[in-house]
Write a protein that holds these residues in place. Structure first.
Motif, mmCIF file in Angstrom:
data_model
loop_
_atom_site.group_PDB
_atom_site.id
_atom_site.type_symbol
_atom_site.label_atom_id
_atom_site.label_comp_id
_atom_site.label_asym_id
_atom_site.label_seq_id
_atom_site.Cartn_x
_atom_site.Cartn_y
_atom_site.Cartn_z
ATOM 1 N N GLY A 1 3.068 -0.620 -2.333
ATOM 2 C CA GLY A 1 3.798 0.280 -1.464
ATOM 3 C C GLY A 1 3.094 0.574 -0.160
ATOM 4 O O GLY A 1 3.709 0.586 0.915
ATOM 5 N N LEU A 2 1.778 0.785 -0.225
ATOM 6 C CA LEU A 2 1.006 1.075 0.988
ATOM 7 C C LEU A 2 0.731 -0.192 1.789
ATOM 8 O O LEU A 2 0.895 -0.212 3.012
ATOM 9 C CB LEU A 2 -0.304 1.764 0.618
ATOM 10 C CG LEU A 2 -0.185 3.191 0.073
ATOM 11 C CD1 LEU A 2 -1.525 3.673 -0.461
ATOM 12 C CD2 LEU A 2 0.320 4.138 1.161
ATOM 13 N N SER A 3 0.312 -1.252 1.119
ATOM 14 C CA SER A 3 -0.048 -2.478 1.838
ATOM 15 C C SER A 3 1.161 -3.152 2.479
ATOM 16 O O SER A 3 1.032 -3.843 3.503
ATOM 17 C CB SER A 3 -0.754 -3.454 0.883
ATOM 18 O OG SER A 3 0.096 -3.814 -0.191
ATOM 19 N N VAL B 1 0.392 7.034 3.557
ATOM 20 C CA VAL B 1 -0.145 8.275 3.005
ATOM 21 C C VAL B 1 0.403 9.468 3.787
ATOM 22 O O VAL B 1 0.730 10.510 3.210
ATOM 23 C CB VAL B 1 -1.685 8.265 3.024
ATOM 24 C CG1 VAL B 1 -2.248 9.628 2.620
ATOM 25 C CG2 VAL B 1 -2.215 7.182 2.080
ATOM 26 N N SER B 2 0.539 9.320 5.081
ATOM 27 C CA SER B 2 1.113 10.394 5.895
ATOM 28 C C SER B 2 2.550 10.699 5.479
ATOM 29 O O SER B 2 2.966 11.866 5.452
ATOM 30 C CB SER B 2 1.059 10.027 7.375
ATOM 31 O OG SER B 2 -0.268 9.950 7.828
ATOM 32 N N ALA C 1 -3.567 13.127 -4.891
ATOM 33 C CA ALA C 1 -4.254 11.831 -4.905
ATOM 34 C C ALA C 1 -3.298 10.674 -4.681
ATOM 35 O O ALA C 1 -2.077 10.795 -4.849
ATOM 36 C CB ALA C 1 -4.979 11.649 -6.246
ATOM 37 N N VAL C 2 -3.872 9.549 -4.317
ATOM 38 C CA VAL C 2 -3.170 8.268 -4.294
ATOM 39 C C VAL C 2 -4.028 7.254 -5.049
ATOM 40 O O VAL C 2 -5.249 7.395 -5.134
ATOM 41 C CB VAL C 2 -2.894 7.765 -2.859
ATOM 42 C CG1 VAL C 2 -1.879 8.641 -2.164
ATOM 43 C CG2 VAL C 2 -4.169 7.667 -2.059
ATOM 44 N N GLN C 3 -3.358 6.248 -5.590
ATOM 45 C CA GLN C 3 -4.053 5.174 -6.317
ATOM 46 C C GLN C 3 -3.519 3.842 -5.812
ATOM 47 O O GLN C 3 -2.306 3.627 -5.754
ATOM 48 C CB GLN C 3 -3.811 5.314 -7.817
ATOM 49 C CG GLN C 3 -4.571 4.300 -8.659
ATOM 50 C CD GLN C 3 -4.303 4.479 -10.153
ATOM 51 O OE1 GLN C 3 -4.093 3.496 -10.875
ATOM 52 N NE2 GLN C 3 -4.291 5.714 -10.630
ATOM 53 N N SER C 4 -4.448 2.935 -5.438
ATOM 54 C CA SER C 4 -4.044 1.658 -4.857
ATOM 55 C C SER C 4 -5.198 0.671 -4.980
ATOM 56 O O SER C 4 -6.362 1.083 -5.078
ATOM 57 C CB SER C 4 -3.663 1.868 -3.387
ATOM 58 O OG SER C 4 -3.039 0.727 -2.845
ATOM 59 N N LEU D 1 -6.822 4.729 3.617
ATOM 60 C CA LEU D 1 -8.006 5.473 3.186
ATOM 61 C C LEU D 1 -8.362 6.568 4.185
ATOM 62 O O LEU D 1 -8.731 7.683 3.795
ATOM 63 C CB LEU D 1 -9.188 4.525 2.988
ATOM 64 C CG LEU D 1 -9.016 3.427 1.940
ATOM 65 C CD1 LEU D 1 -10.304 2.621 1.788
ATOM 66 C CD2 LEU D 1 -8.603 4.016 0.591
ATOM 67 N N ALA D 2 -8.264 6.260 5.460
ATOM 68 C CA ALA D 2 -8.564 7.262 6.486
ATOM 69 C C ALA D 2 -7.534 8.394 6.449
ATOM 70 O O ALA D 2 -7.888 9.576 6.578
ATOM 71 C CB ALA D 2 -8.586 6.609 7.864
ATOM 72 N N GLU D 3 -6.257 8.055 6.253
ATOM 73 C CA GLU D 3 -5.217 9.073 6.187
ATOM 74 C C GLU D 3 -5.414 9.972 4.969
ATOM 75 O O GLU D 3 -5.213 11.191 5.049
ATOM 76 C CB GLU D 3 -3.837 8.428 6.131
ATOM 77 C CG GLU D 3 -3.414 7.776 7.439
ATOM 78 C CD GLU D 3 -2.035 7.132 7.340
ATOM 79 O OE1 GLU D 3 -1.401 7.248 6.266
ATOM 80 O OE2 GLU D 3 -1.592 6.517 8.322
ATOM 81 N N ALA D 4 -5.795 9.383 3.835
ATOM 82 C CA ALA D 4 -6.029 10.180 2.633
ATOM 83 C C ALA D 4 -7.192 11.137 2.828
ATOM 84 O O ALA D 4 -7.132 12.309 2.423
ATOM 85 C CB ALA D 4 -6.287 9.253 1.445
ATOM 86 N N ARG D 5 -8.266 10.642 3.424
ATOM 87 C CA ARG D 5 -9.424 11.504 3.659
ATOM 88 C C ARG D 5 -9.055 12.643 4.603
ATOM 89 O O ARG D 5 -9.447 13.797 4.384
ATOM 90 C CB ARG D 5 -10.580 10.680 4.233
ATOM 91 C CG ARG D 5 -11.846 11.496 4.474
ATOM 92 C CD ARG D 5 -13.057 10.607 4.650
ATOM 93 N NE ARG D 5 -12.870 9.600 5.686
ATOM 94 C CZ ARG D 5 -13.778 8.684 5.997
ATOM 95 N NH1 ARG D 5 -14.935 8.646 5.339
ATOM 96 N NH2 ARG D 5 -13.543 7.800 6.954
#
Length: 288
Positions: free
Chosen positions: A156-158, A164-165, A183-186, A206-210
């Motif tokens: 979904g993310l890739s 994530v936003s 959380a997210v898992q990928s 990863l940057a958006e999650a952080r």
């Protein structure tokens, strides 16, 4: 700061044995799903979770194992027009949550919406599905039936189906400023290296999650086992000349900016000992 190892149970042949070895190594989180180990993973975890209440657990909603099809049909929560193998309607989610709590013997710390992109190519349809799932999980969190929720995705993310936003904005719309999206898992590995490269440049998932304060659970750090045969000496040396091949592969995920936990399915104490030696400051935390 680098991530911590967590016990994954996907493609795990002996869930009880794997978690026992992980706990002995100091691992304090296990991730599972109702459809793992042919529908037996959650039940197999319960004895160890009962013995070690300090071990935290995440599970998922979405995929219905074959062994649950009769029960879910009898419960009348499965729409006739949906694939019975994957369902994210509110009634299905509520039914799965109750079943997971009973099987685990506790309230799960996290519940991931499992591959919401499954069978969907339209972003509007996907947004409707996620909205319904988030509404149900926000209610469950408010009622103390889950600790929080997240989204576990393979592509979904890739693929750009969502970001994530997008997830954080949706959670704020559904649950307000005090929503329970945690959380997210990928996948994060040498096979899925673009997400790491993006993070090193300060953008991407990863940057958006952080930035959003979400934990990131990195799945498939060994590429489903395929990376072990591809870790030639030259590649290992580039990553860490002191590391064994499996350790070098794990380090890509463990040291990726923004990753909180790296999910590893390892069945023996020797495998966990090797994994925990993947960096000088051990990624396993001893239970005291």
């Amino acid at each position: 700061m680098s991530a911590q190892l967590a016990a994954g149970t996907y493609r795990c042949h002996d869930v009880s044995r794997s978690l026992a070895a992980a706990v002995d190594a100091g691992v304090t989180w296990v991730d599972t799903a109702p459809n793992y180990a042919f529908g037996t993973a959650e039940t197999s975890l319960r004895p160890i979770l009962d013995t070690f209440p300090e071990v935290r657990v995440s599970t998922k909603v979405g995929y219905l194992p074959h062994s649950d099809w009769r029960a879910v049909r009898a419960a009348g929560v499965l729409p006739n027009d949906l694939d019975r193998g994957h369902c994210l309607t509110r009634p299905c989610i509520a039914w799965q949550l109750a079943r997971s709590r009973a099987r685990l013997g506790r309230v799960p710390d996290l519940v991931f919406v499992h591959n919401p992109e499954h069978g969907r190519t339209d972003r509007a349809d996907l947004t409707r599905t996620l909205t319904e799932a988030f509404e149900e999980l926000e209610g469950a969190a408010d009622a103390g039936e889950v600790g929080g929720y997240g989204v576990a995705t393979w592509a979904g993310l890739s693929s750009g189906m969502f970001t994530v936003s997008d997830l954080t904005k949706l959670a704020e719309t559904v649950g307000g400023p005090h929503h329970h999206l945690r959380a997210v898992q990928s996948p994060v590995s040498l096979v899925h290296l673009a997400v790491v490269a993006d993070a090193l440049d300060g953008h991407g998932a990863l940057a958006e999650a952080r930035e959003a304060g979400l934990d990131v659970f990195a799945s498939a750090p060994l590429g489903g086992g395929e990376l072990l045969g591809a870790m030639v000496e030259e590649l290992v040396h580039v990553i860490d000349p002191r590391a064994a091949p499996a350790q070098a592969s794990l380090l890509v995920a463990l040291l990726a900016p923004g990753v909180s936990r790296v999910l590893l399915s390892a069945s023996t104490p020797a495998h966990w000992a090797e994994a925990c030696g993947a960096r000088p400051a051990s990624p396993c935390r001893p239970i005291v």
